[in-house]
Motif scaffolding. Structure first.
Motif, PDB file in Angstrom:
ATOM      1  N   SER A  72      -6.605   0.432 -10.170  1.00  0.00           N
ATOM      2  CA  SER A  72      -5.681   0.079  -9.080  1.00  0.00           C
ATOM      3  C   SER A  72      -5.921   0.958  -7.864  1.00  0.00           C
ATOM      4  O   SER A  72      -6.530   2.034  -7.955  1.00  0.00           O
ATOM      5  CB  SER A  72      -4.224   0.276  -9.523  1.00  0.00           C
ATOM      6  OG  SER A  72      -3.946   1.663  -9.649  1.00  0.00           O
ATOM      7  N   GLY A  73      -5.397   0.504  -6.740  1.00  0.00           N
ATOM      8  CA  GLY A  73      -5.457   1.295  -5.520  1.00  0.00           C
ATOM      9  C   GLY A  73      -4.639   2.564  -5.642  1.00  0.00           C
ATOM     10  O   GLY A  73      -5.023   3.621  -5.131  1.00  0.00           O
ATOM     11  N   THR A  74      -3.501   2.452  -6.306  1.00  0.00           N
ATOM     12  CA  THR A  74      -2.661   3.638  -6.475  1.00  0.00           C
ATOM     13  C   THR A  74      -3.440   4.744  -7.180  1.00  0.00           C
ATOM     14  O   THR A  74      -3.385   5.915  -6.786  1.00  0.00           O
ATOM     15  CB  THR A  74      -1.379   3.271  -7.262  1.00  0.00           C
ATOM     16  OG1 THR A  74      -0.664   2.289  -6.507  1.00  0.00           O
ATOM     17  CG2 THR A  74      -0.496   4.477  -7.491  1.00  0.00           C
ATOM     18  N   GLU A 150      -4.067   4.878   6.843  1.00  0.00           N
ATOM     19  CA  GLU A 150      -4.039   3.620   6.089  1.00  0.00           C
ATOM     20  C   GLU A 150      -4.625   2.533   6.984  1.00  0.00           C
ATOM     21  O   GLU A 150      -4.094   2.270   8.063  1.00  0.00           O
ATOM     22  CB  GLU A 150      -2.568   3.310   5.790  1.00  0.00           C
ATOM     23  CG  GLU A 150      -2.303   2.531   4.552  1.00  0.00           C
ATOM     24  CD  GLU A 150      -0.792   2.455   4.301  1.00  0.00           C
ATOM     25  OE1 GLU A 150      -0.221   3.411   3.745  1.00  0.00           O
ATOM     26  OE2 GLU A 150      -0.193   1.441   4.668  1.00  0.00           O
ATOM     27  N   ASN A 154      -0.041  -1.031   6.299  1.00  0.00           N
ATOM     28  CA  ASN A 154       0.699  -2.113   5.633  1.00  0.00           C
ATOM     29  C   ASN A 154       2.051  -2.373   6.291  1.00  0.00           C
ATOM     30  O   ASN A 154       2.247  -3.402   6.950  1.00  0.00           O
ATOM     31  CB  ASN A 154       0.829  -1.768   4.143  1.00  0.00           C
ATOM     32  CG  ASN A 154       1.600  -2.812   3.339  1.00  0.00           C
ATOM     33  OD1 ASN A 154       2.212  -3.720   3.893  1.00  0.00           O
ATOM     34  ND2 ASN A 154       1.573  -2.686   2.037  1.00  0.00           N
ATOM     35  N   ALA A 185      -6.762  -0.089   1.359  1.00  0.00           N
ATOM     36  CA  ALA A 185      -6.304  -1.227   0.554  1.00  0.00           C
ATOM     37  C   ALA A 185      -6.748  -2.544   1.206  1.00  0.00           C
ATOM     38  O   ALA A 185      -7.307  -3.405   0.541  1.00  0.00           O
ATOM     39  CB  ALA A 185      -4.787  -1.194   0.389  1.00  0.00           C
ATOM     40  N   TRP A 209     -11.192   4.018  -0.128  1.00  0.00           N
ATOM     41  CA  TRP A 209     -11.232   3.017  -1.203  1.00  0.00           C
ATOM     42  C   TRP A 209     -10.817   1.668  -0.669  1.00  0.00           C
ATOM     43  O   TRP A 209     -10.145   1.551   0.354  1.00  0.00           O
ATOM     44  CB  TRP A 209     -10.346   3.430  -2.378  1.00  0.00           C
ATOM     45  CG  TRP A 209      -8.885   3.581  -2.052  1.00  0.00           C
ATOM     46  CD1 TRP A 209      -8.272   4.709  -1.601  1.00  0.00           C
ATOM     47  CD2 TRP A 209      -7.868   2.582  -2.164  1.00  0.00           C
ATOM     48  NE1 TRP A 209      -6.938   4.470  -1.416  1.00  0.00           N
ATOM     49  CE2 TRP A 209      -6.658   3.178  -1.756  1.00  0.00           C
ATOM     50  CE3 TRP A 209      -7.858   1.250  -2.568  1.00  0.00           C
ATOM     51  CZ2 TRP A 209      -5.444   2.475  -1.730  1.00  0.00           C
ATOM     52  CZ3 TRP A 209      -6.653   0.556  -2.552  1.00  0.00           C
ATOM     53  CH2 TRP A 209      -5.463   1.173  -2.132  1.00  0.00           C
ATOM     54  N   ASP A 211      -9.193  -2.152  -2.050  1.00  0.00           N
ATOM     55  CA  ASP A 211      -8.518  -2.885  -3.116  1.00  0.00           C
ATOM     56  C   ASP A 211      -9.096  -4.294  -3.200  1.00  0.00           C
ATOM     57  O   ASP A 211      -9.202  -4.961  -2.174  1.00  0.00           O
ATOM     58  CB  ASP A 211      -7.013  -2.973  -2.801  1.00  0.00           C
ATOM     59  CG  ASP A 211      -6.161  -2.840  -4.046  1.00  0.00           C
ATOM     60  OD1 ASP A 211      -6.631  -3.262  -5.117  1.00  0.00           O
ATOM     61  OD2 ASP A 211      -5.046  -2.310  -3.936  1.00  0.00           O
ATOM     62  N   THR A 213      -7.637  -6.592  -5.000  1.00  0.00           N
ATOM     63  CA  THR A 213      -6.510  -7.470  -5.338  1.00  0.00           C
ATOM     64  C   THR A 213      -5.621  -7.750  -4.130  1.00  0.00           C
ATOM     65  O   THR A 213      -4.549  -8.302  -4.263  1.00  0.00           O
ATOM     66  CB  THR A 213      -5.642  -6.843  -6.445  1.00  0.00           C
ATOM     67  OG1 THR A 213      -5.089  -5.611  -5.971  1.00  0.00           O
ATOM     68  CG2 THR A 213      -6.452  -6.581  -7.693  1.00  0.00           C
ATOM     69  N   LYS A 214      -6.070  -7.346  -2.942  1.00  0.00           N
ATOM     70  CA  LYS A 214      -5.297  -7.616  -1.729  1.00  0.00           C
ATOM     71  C   LYS A 214      -6.085  -8.602  -0.879  1.00  0.00           C
ATOM     72  O   LYS A 214      -6.970  -8.201  -0.126  1.00  0.00           O
ATOM     73  CB  LYS A 214      -5.072  -6.325  -0.931  1.00  0.00           C
ATOM     74  CG  LYS A 214      -4.331  -5.234  -1.679  1.00  0.00           C
ATOM     75  CD  LYS A 214      -2.819  -5.355  -1.536  1.00  0.00           C
ATOM     76  CE  LYS A 214      -2.070  -4.416  -2.431  1.00  0.00           C
ATOM     77  NZ  LYS A 214      -2.041  -3.046  -1.953  1.00  0.00           N
TER      78      LYS A 214
END
Ligand code: PLP
Length: 355
Positions: A72-74, A150, A154, A185, A209, A211, A213-214
């Motif tokens: 995961s991104g987290t 970021e 977001n 992300a 990084w 993601d 899944t986004k």
């Protein structure tokens, strides 16, 4: 009390138009096919060729020495903090940063670090804000170790940091002896929107990084990139945190597929977001932030209807939106088409008209 993810209201129909999040895409048949055909091995043992192929490709794309596949991104953010920082040190980030608001306090709980929150519109701070936040060195102050951005921001509305600003921030950080980390992300949204190659966009960042899944449509996975030494240490944290996997090539194949097929099309999501924002802006009492990418934030306080009530009414019509800190968020992605945007606008108009 622990809050589990919310459930739909009783009697709600299936979601027809999912503007809730770009994380809710379903793998396409072609992606699933690529996943089924993936050559796999024991990832934890270093034996999964598809994971290696993904990491090599990502390191090259980002212009870094090495990369590691994470669930995961987290976990990418948390492992990065744990590599960069020692207990008692400080990270400088925007006050709305995911690391500060949305990771369960992981950076404090696991890293014993504090985060200095900077203000600024659209999830971004300025080079001057960063200069002003640098502390002199003394035994009274926490040692500042890391500057975080970021890209896209977001809750800043999917805002794109200009590359020149990113470069300036990185130069200030490095000049002051701090490391730099990019939560990417939605980095590809930024690169497509700005027309900047990923390696150029992230050139000033020691760790970065992406993601999968986004909006890229993969069911699982994020890849963290950095120097060889950094990634070796991040691997140790991945192991410690329980992120070392087995036949993870099945998932990595979905990520590779998304790099081939789902990056350029992000421009469609951005066009759909713009169309949605234009439609919303024409509605009486609705305030909408002009989207740089695929996230449309708006408020309806001028309509007299509570935002939570609008969410509920739309959900009963099969349209899903999210409510974040009093603002509504509609997110476009590969399961949202242009006609769906028109239908969603129609549903919003109807829900607001009911009073
Ligand atoms: C979603 C998100 C994350 C966390 O990624 P997960 O894969 O959900 O763990 C981190 N940062 C930003 C900006 C995000 O949007």
């Amino acid at each position: 009390m622990v809050h589990a993810p919310e459930r739909p209201p009783a009697g709600a129909p299936p979601v027809r138009i999912n503007l809730y999040s770009d994380t809710q895409t379903k793998p396409t048949p072609a992606m699933l096919d690529a996943m089924m055909r993936a050559e796999v091995g024991d990832e934890q043992h270093g034996d999964d060729p598809t994971v290696h192929a993904l990491c090599d490709r990502m390191a090259a794309l980002m212009g870094k020495e090495a990369a590691v596949f994470m669930p995961s991104g987290t976990m990418c953010n948390v492992a990065s903090t744990l590599v960069h920082c020692r207990p008692g040190e400080e990270i400088i980030a925007h006050e709305t940063a995911h690391i500060l608001t949305s990771e369960g306090g992981a950076h404090a709980a696991l890293g014993s670090v504090q985060i200095l929150p900077l203000k600024g519109p659209r999830g971004m701070y300025t080079p001057d804000d960063l200069r002003g936040a640098l502390r002199g060195k003394s035994r009274h102050t926490p040692t500042q170790r890391l500057v975080e951005v970021e890209q896209t921001a977001n809750t800043g509305g999917g805002a794109v940091w200009p590359k020149a600003t990113l470069d300036e921030i990185a130069a200030i950080a490095h000049g002051a002896g701090l490391n730099t980390h990019m939560d990417g992300a939605r980095l590809m949204n930024a690169c497509v929107a700005a027309g900047v190659a990923p390696a150029d966009m992230v050139a000033g960042y020691d760790s970065v990084w992406l993601d999968f899944t986004k909006g890229l449509g993969a069911p699982l996975g994020a890849v963290l990139c950095g120097s060889r030494d950094f990634i070796d240490e991040a691997w140790r944290w991945k192991q410690r945190l329980g992120g070392a996997m087995r036949q993870a090539g099945i998932c990595a194949a979905g990520c590779l597929y998304s790099l081939d097929h789902h990056v350029d099309r992000l421009a469609e999501d951005h066009a759909n977001a713009k169309a949605l924002a234009r439609g919303l802006a024409q509605m009486e009492g609705v305030e909408v932030q002009d989207p740089d990418t695929n996230l449309v934030f708006f408020t309806i306080s001028g309509t007299g209807l509570a935002a939570a009530e609008l969410v509920k009414r739309l959900r009963m019509q099969g349209v899903a939106l999210s409510l974040l800190g009093g603002r509504l968020r509609a997110c476009t992605h590969l399961d949202v088409t242009a006609p769906m945007i028109d239908q969603a606008l129609e549903a919003i108009r109807a829900a607001l008209a009911k009073g």
